[in-house]
Design an enzyme around this catalytic site. Sequence first.
Site, mmCIF file in Angstrom:
data_model
loop_
_atom_site.group_PDB
_atom_site.id
_atom_site.type_symbol
_atom_site.label_atom_id
_atom_site.label_comp_id
_atom_site.label_asym_id
_atom_site.label_seq_id
_atom_site.Cartn_x
_atom_site.Cartn_y
_atom_site.Cartn_z
ATOM 1 N N LYS A 201 32.811 -49.065 -1.237
ATOM 2 C CA LYS A 201 33.237 -48.505 0.035
ATOM 3 C C LYS A 201 33.188 -49.601 1.083
ATOM 4 C CE LYS A 201 31.970 -45.050 3.431
ATOM 5 N NZ LYS A 201 31.308 -43.770 3.642
ATOM 6 N N LYS A 261 37.111 -46.593 -1.650
ATOM 7 C CA LYS A 261 37.418 -46.095 -0.315
ATOM 8 C C LYS A 261 37.461 -47.218 0.699
ATOM 9 C CE LYS A 261 35.367 -42.923 2.936
ATOM 10 N NZ LYS A 261 34.153 -42.223 3.227
HETATM 11 C C1 PBG Z 1 30.104 -41.129 5.730
HETATM 12 C C2 PBG Z 1 31.512 -40.920 5.343
HETATM 13 C C3 PBG Z 1 32.619 -41.457 6.007
HETATM 14 C C4 PBG Z 1 33.728 -40.920 5.388
HETATM 15 C C5 PBG Z 1 33.299 -40.105 4.354
HETATM 16 N N1 PBG Z 1 31.914 -40.121 4.332
HETATM 17 C C6 PBG Z 1 32.697 -42.329 7.194
HETATM 18 C C7 PBG Z 1 31.996 -43.624 7.197
HETATM 19 O O1 PBG Z 1 31.468 -44.068 6.185
HETATM 20 O O2 PBG Z 1 31.919 -44.236 8.257
HETATM 21 C C8 PBG Z 1 35.127 -41.220 5.811
HETATM 22 C C9 PBG Z 1 36.111 -40.181 5.512
HETATM 23 C C10 PBG Z 1 37.411 -40.360 6.173
HETATM 24 O O3 PBG Z 1 37.617 -41.271 7.026
HETATM 25 O O4 PBG Z 1 38.298 -39.564 5.872
HETATM 26 N N2 PBG Z 1 29.188 -41.576 4.911
#
Ligand code: PBG
Length: 338
Positions: A201, A261
């Site tokens: 991520k 992601k």
């Molecule tokens: C948080 C999380 C995020 C998303 C999913 N879980 C945001 C981040 O890590 O800052 C993002 C989802 C999206 O942007 O659709 N742990």
Amino acid sequence: MNYAGRYPAARPRRLRQAEWVRRLVREHRLSTDDLIWAMVVHDGTEDEIPIAAMPGVARLSVKAAAKAAKQAASLGIPAIAVFPHINATKKDAAGKEALNPNGLVCTAVRAMKDAAPEIGLVVDVALDPFTDHGHDGLLKDGRILNDETVKVLTEQALIQVKAGADIVAPSDMMDGRVGLIRTTLDQNGCHDALIMSYAAKYASGFYGPYREAIGSAKLGGGSVENPGDKRTYQMDFGNTDEALREVALDIAEGADMLLIKPGLPYLDIVRRVKDAFALPTFAFQVSGEYAMIKAGGANGWIDEERVMIESLTAFRRAGADGVVTYFAPKVAEVLGGA
Ligand code: PBG
């Protein structure tokens, strides 16, 4: 001169001349089976609260989420990923509300399972919806505490599974959390609970609209209490080898499925991970990707529906087994449902 295999004997366009032959030779296609519906829930009574930055997506009440779970079942969508918008009064620095077995997430999970037991429920393991500073972990003197955070996340995951979550999805990027979550689940008899690790991520600008969706802090600060963005735990977008290392560690710790992601800008990572590990690999078409397609469509600059299907098919082409997407119900409708 032998022309076989070369123009004019070879004409790749023959294979594209009509829809029947295009269908026949198509290598990758999107199916409703590939969809995980990203859904935001809130703890109020209003059925739907629109999210400005994500036209067409609303925060749903628990009641509306249960109804949506039934809708997912009738559309043939296999699973829903639930993201909570917590009332600001319940947030604190430690994110304690994450451990409330009667909090929003667990309540929504129970209601959705009740309404549609055949739907798989995925729940995020991370503290950002619950912390007043908006970080995914515990913060001390401007630093994120890894091991202390992992302990809390482990408790959070166990509570979610006990409420009925089928898949816990650690999205926090702390080191070592998959292993501790797996061990704890097993020690508590939850051997069947799956772990979908957000293994790779990236610290990304594409999460922008999600902050509005779940009402989390903007992280612009840069102060000691709020050290700014998430770059000390989420990955640097210049890296790919690091993704393989992160994935290898999570697999060794017991991840059943992997999530990459954001999505579209990271298809190279999806491909490398799928090729290297051959595990069920998913991609997350995140809020910013959704917002861009909607904005382009709303302005008449792109054909929204066409780009939606094209971008989701690109994930399949890159090797993803499925996609977490806010478009899921729309896609299922376009593809013709179950
Ligand atoms: C948080 C999380 C995020 C998303 C999913 N879980 C945001 C981040 O890590 O800052 C993002 C989802 C999206 O942007 O659709 N742990």
